[in-house]
Design a protein around this motif. Structure first.
Motif, PDB file in Angstrom:
ATOM      1  N   LYS A 149       0.863  -1.199   0.000  1.00 58.40           N
ATOM      2  CA  LYS A 149       0.000   0.000   0.000  1.00 58.40           C
ATOM      3  C   LYS A 149       0.891   1.238   0.000  1.00 58.40           C
ATOM      4  N   GLN A 160      -3.184   0.251  -3.803  1.00 62.04           N
ATOM      5  CA  GLN A 160      -2.866  -1.021  -3.152  1.00 62.04           C
ATOM      6  C   GLN A 160      -2.630  -2.102  -4.198  1.00 62.04           C
ATOM      7  N   GLU A 184       2.234  -5.076   3.990  1.00 64.65           N
ATOM      8  CA  GLU A 184       1.561  -5.620   5.171  1.00 64.65           C
ATOM      9  C   GLU A 184       1.358  -7.112   5.009  1.00 64.65           C
ATOM     10  N   GLY A 185       1.578  -7.848   6.080  1.00 68.40           N
ATOM     11  CA  GLY A 185       1.218  -9.264   6.072  1.00 68.40           C
ATOM     12  C   GLY A 185      -0.285  -9.393   5.872  1.00 68.40           C
ATOM     13  N   VAL A 187      -3.900 -10.550   6.544  1.00 65.50           N
ATOM     14  CA  VAL A 187      -4.638 -11.018   7.727  1.00 65.50           C
ATOM     15  C   VAL A 187      -5.814 -11.865   7.249  1.00 65.50           C
ATOM     16  N   GLU A 192     -14.526  -7.845   9.413  1.00 67.11           N
ATOM     17  CA  GLU A 192     -13.962  -6.523   9.675  1.00 67.11           C
ATOM     18  C   GLU A 192     -14.969  -5.746  10.509  1.00 67.11           C
ATOM     19  N   ASN A 269      -6.498  -2.119  11.517  1.00 67.91           N
ATOM     20  CA  ASN A 269      -6.091  -1.893  10.130  1.00 67.91           C
ATOM     21  C   ASN A 269      -5.719  -0.423   9.939  1.00 67.91           C
ATOM     22  N   GLU A 270      -6.653   0.481  10.209  1.00 72.66           N
ATOM     23  CA  GLU A 270      -6.321   1.908  10.083  1.00 72.66           C
ATOM     24  C   GLU A 270      -7.296   2.732  10.902  1.00 72.66           C
TER      25      GLU A 270
HETATM   26  P1  AMP Z   1      -7.554  -0.186   3.535  1.00 74.69           P
HETATM   27  O1  AMP Z   1      -7.528   0.823   2.449  1.00 74.69           O
HETATM   28  O2  AMP Z   1      -6.257  -0.378   4.231  1.00 74.69           O
HETATM   29  O3  AMP Z   1      -8.688   0.007   4.504  1.00 74.69           O
HETATM   30  O4  AMP Z   1      -7.898  -1.581   2.824  1.00 74.69           O
HETATM   31  C1  AMP Z   1      -9.112  -1.816   2.136  1.00 74.69           C
HETATM   32  C2  AMP Z   1      -9.584  -3.237   2.393  1.00 74.69           C
HETATM   33  O5  AMP Z   1      -8.595  -4.195   1.924  1.00 74.69           O
HETATM   34  C3  AMP Z   1      -9.764  -3.585   3.857  1.00 74.69           C
HETATM   35  O6  AMP Z   1     -11.008  -3.134   4.347  1.00 74.69           O
HETATM   36  C4  AMP Z   1      -9.648  -5.110   3.818  1.00 74.69           C
HETATM   37  O7  AMP Z   1     -10.843  -5.689   3.316  1.00 74.69           O
HETATM   38  C5  AMP Z   1      -8.540  -5.334   2.809  1.00 74.69           C
HETATM   39  N1  AMP Z   1      -7.229  -5.363   3.499  1.00 74.69           N
HETATM   40  C6  AMP Z   1      -6.455  -4.294   3.764  1.00 74.69           C
HETATM   41  N2  AMP Z   1      -5.334  -4.664   4.430  1.00 74.69           N
HETATM   42  C7  AMP Z   1      -5.395  -6.000   4.592  1.00 74.69           C
HETATM   43  C8  AMP Z   1      -4.537  -6.973   5.212  1.00 74.69           C
HETATM   44  N3  AMP Z   1      -3.356  -6.636   5.751  1.00 74.69           N
HETATM   45  N4  AMP Z   1      -4.941  -8.261   5.185  1.00 74.69           N
HETATM   46  C9  AMP Z   1      -6.108  -8.632   4.604  1.00 74.69           C
HETATM   47  N5  AMP Z   1      -6.956  -7.755   4.003  1.00 74.69           N
HETATM   48  C10 AMP Z   1      -6.619  -6.458   3.992  1.00 74.69           C
END
Ligand code: AMP
Length: 365
Positions: A149, A160, A184-185, A187, A192, A269-270
């Motif tokens: 990301k 991403q 990121e590893g 998950v 969620e 996550n954030e």
């Molecule tokens: P984010 O923009 O970081 O919120 O990522 C968008 C979506 O991608 C998240 O709501 C998750 O569904 C998926 N996602 C993000 N990071 C991860 C992670 N490290 N492992 C698994 N799924 C992820």
């Protein structure tokens, strides 16, 4: 600026950003007798349509920022990607809530994850990536699948790349356009969830209960309350969100997105120091919704009740989904919220519908 804790109704709240979150904040503010002055680029924005006043300018327009600040009693944000210099300039003229530090901690994924870990809270394992060489080393360490990301400006799954077993790392790195990134590893989560916490100038806080979020193509599709969480994890999710808000000394709202892992742990996550799409369910389920809590917190008013009166599924209307709006008006348990955007585009958030159910009567999945 000297801190003035309580701003009475009749005061003007400045909102940096003029999208749907600013629109719904301005509507909540108006109900409590406040006026809003919104600031952002683009004519006829969702927030401008309902605000008392609007300045249409870029976020780095110093003259416009100063005259905006001078017209407001407090300034807040409906999104966090604002240049540091602009926030500093605003702070010289008016109280800014939340502070620059809260924005700074959530603008950059690396800074954010380090802060969260420093608070004793888990994130997915991560590594900073500034070159293809870094990416190769990080993938060796964190394995595949993993997610690359950009550290800044990513939202709704933008910026991403999923690193699958067969993914060519050079191509994946090129897709980040040389922007500083984080690997990121992956998950392997069960679900969620997110928690929105409000914290006021005097340190009082309230937290809405966790919502269960379902994403499609990286964009939030639905939020459901109550979330299907085992005993203990609801309190744990709230504890995590409140800890983060207190450690950053937040005044305003903090939304914290978390993964519920298959072994029943919560991993952050954030986070975002503002109202959040996954908190829209509160509009039709709680006495004081996230936008009203935001206004109360920023103006130093006592926070309202976050008690939930019914079960609810929030469904986002993305792109051309919005064309079904007449159907929703015919459904007795559907509350339609449209954002007033003049053009519909694929992937654009156009509105949402809150489907309200009596307590304990959510439809079975
Ligand atoms: P984010 O923009 O970081 O919120 O990522 C968008 C979506 O991608 C998240 O709501 C998750 O569904 C998926 N996602 C993000 N990071 C991860 C992670 N490290 N492992 C698994 N799924 C992820």
């Amino acid at each position: 600026m000297a801190e003035q804790k309580l701003l009475p109704p009749g005061s003007t709240i400045g909102i940096i950003g003029n999208g749907q979150l600013g629109r719904m904040t301005a509507l909540a503010a108006a109900r409590l007798g406040y006026m809003c002055h919104v600031f952002g680029p683009g004519q006829d924005s969702p927030a401008e349509q309902v605000a008392h006043k609007a300045t249409v300018a870029e976020y780095d327009d110093r003259d416009a920022l100063v005259s905006f600040a001078d017209s407001c009693d407090v300034v807040t944000f409906e999104f966090e990607n604002i240049p540091h210099e602009s926030v500093q300039l605003l702070s010289e003229h008016v109280n800014v809530r939340p502070s620059w530090n809260c924005l700074h901690l959530s603008q950059d994924r690396l800074i954010e994850k380090n802060f969260i870990n420093d608070c004793g809270i888990d994130t997915a394992p991560f590594k900073g990536v500034d070159s293809l060489d870094d990416l190769e080393k990080a993938v060796n360490e964190l394995g595949r699948p993993s997610i690359l990301k950009t550290t800044r400006m990513g939202y709704d799954g933008k910026g991403q790349a999923l690193i699958r077993p067969e993914t060519d790392l050079e191509t994946a790195y090129a897709s980040m356009s040389n922007a500083p990134s984080v690997l990121e590893g992956f998950v392997d989560f069960q679900r969620e969830i997110s928690v929105v916490v409000a914290r006021s100038a005097c340190g009082q806080w309230t937290a809405f209960e966790p919502a269960e979020n379902n994403h499609v193509d990286g964009i939030l599709d639905t939020s459901t309350v109550p979330a299907h969480l085992p005993d203990g994890l609801i309190e744990e999710a709230v504890r995590i969100a409140v800890t983060l808000a207190e450690k950053m000394d937040l005044i305003g709202l903090l939304a914290v997105e978390m993964f519920h892992t298959k072994d029943d742990r919560l991993i952050v996550n954030e986070m975002a120091p503002r109202p959040h799409n996954s908190g829209h369910w509160t509009q039709d389920a709680c006495y004081s919704d996230q936008f009203e809590q935001f206004v109360r917190a920023v103006c130093g008013l006592p926070l309202g009740s976050v008690e939930r009166r019914n079960d609810l599924i929030m469904k986002n209307l993305i792109g051309f989904d919005v064309e079904k709006w007449p159907d929703y008006l015919n459904e007795p348990n559907a509350k339609l919220h449209l954002y007033g955007k003049s053009s519909t585009r694929r992937g654009r958030k156009m509105g949402h519908v809150n489907f309200v159910y009596p307590l304990g009567e959510l439809p079975k999945e």
